[in-house]
Design a protein around this motif. Structure first.
Motif, short mmCIF file in Angstrom:
data_model
loop_
_atom_site.label_atom_id
_atom_site.label_comp_id
_atom_site.label_asym_id
_atom_site.label_seq_id
_atom_site.Cartn_x
_atom_site.Cartn_y
_atom_site.Cartn_z
N LEU A 1 29.63 70.03 3.61
CA LEU A 1 30.99 70.11 4.14
C LEU A 1 31.17 71.30 5.07
CD1 LEU A 1 33.01 69.31 0.89
CD2 LEU A 1 32.42 67.75 2.76
N ASN B 1 29.67 68.70 -1.05
CA ASN B 1 30.38 67.68 -1.79
C ASN B 1 29.33 67.01 -2.68
OD1 ASN B 1 32.67 66.33 -2.54
ND2 ASN B 1 32.64 64.90 -0.82
N LEU C 1 32.21 62.85 -7.03
CA LEU C 1 31.97 63.91 -6.05
C LEU C 1 32.76 65.14 -6.45
CD1 LEU C 1 32.14 61.83 -2.75
CD2 LEU C 1 30.12 62.59 -4.01
N GLU D 1 33.24 69.35 -5.19
CA GLU D 1 32.89 70.41 -4.25
C GLU D 1 32.23 71.57 -4.99
OE1 GLU D 1 36.05 71.65 -1.69
OE2 GLU D 1 36.28 69.65 -0.81
#
Length: 158
Positions: free
Chosen positions: A115, A125, A138, A140
């Motif tokens: 990302l 991600n 998903l 982060e």
């Protein structure tokens, strides 16, 4: 005293006449019977075969002129392939939006979409297995470059 590899790296840098280009890696084989010099060049917008050829001609002339390698050698100037590990913040930045496969410093593997990338690390991600079943979620995850042992761009043919 600079090593041959350091000298060639410095000369190669001098052959880049565009700020968007950068040296990824310089390799010099130690085999005296078949000396090979490999210079990998990339650019923020990629690098063409024509640009690699120009760099090769100029760099070859500088190596000869400076008598850096006494014996015969082969010079190859190329761009890194898609399977070449990302080894600098600039390469990570260039590949934002692409999928990565990471080998982490703790021995674990990770996959996900890149990302963001800056001088300290990346934002991934990350694909994480859900608690129930085989579903992938998903999440982060921020990683510093010291957390990453190896990162390769993955190509999907879906």
């Amino acid at each position: 005293m600079n090593t041959i590899q350091q000298q060639i790296s410095q000369l190669a840098q001098e052959c880049l006449h565009d700020d968007s280009l950068f040296i990824v890696e310089v390799q010099v084989s130690t085999n005296p019977k078949f000396r090979k010099v490999l210079v990998l060049v990339d650019g923020d917008n990629g690098v063409s075969i024509e640009v690699c050829s120009k760099i090769s001609r100029e760099l070859g002339g500088k190596i000869e002129e400076g008598e850096i390698i006494a014996d015969s050698y082969t010079l190859e100037v190329s761009s890194p392939g898609v399977d070449f590990p990302l080894n600098s913040p600039r390469l990570y930045k260039k590949n934002v939006g692409r999928s990565l496969k990471l080998q982490l410093a703790d021995g674990k593997e990770s996959k996900g979409a890149l990302l963001e990338a800056d001088e300290q690390g990346i934002l991934l991600n990350e694909e994480v297995k859900a608690a129930k079943g085989k579903k992938i979620e998903l999440q982060e995850r921020r990683l510093s470059y010291t957390d990453i042992q190896k990162a390769i761009v993955t190509v999907s043919f879906k």
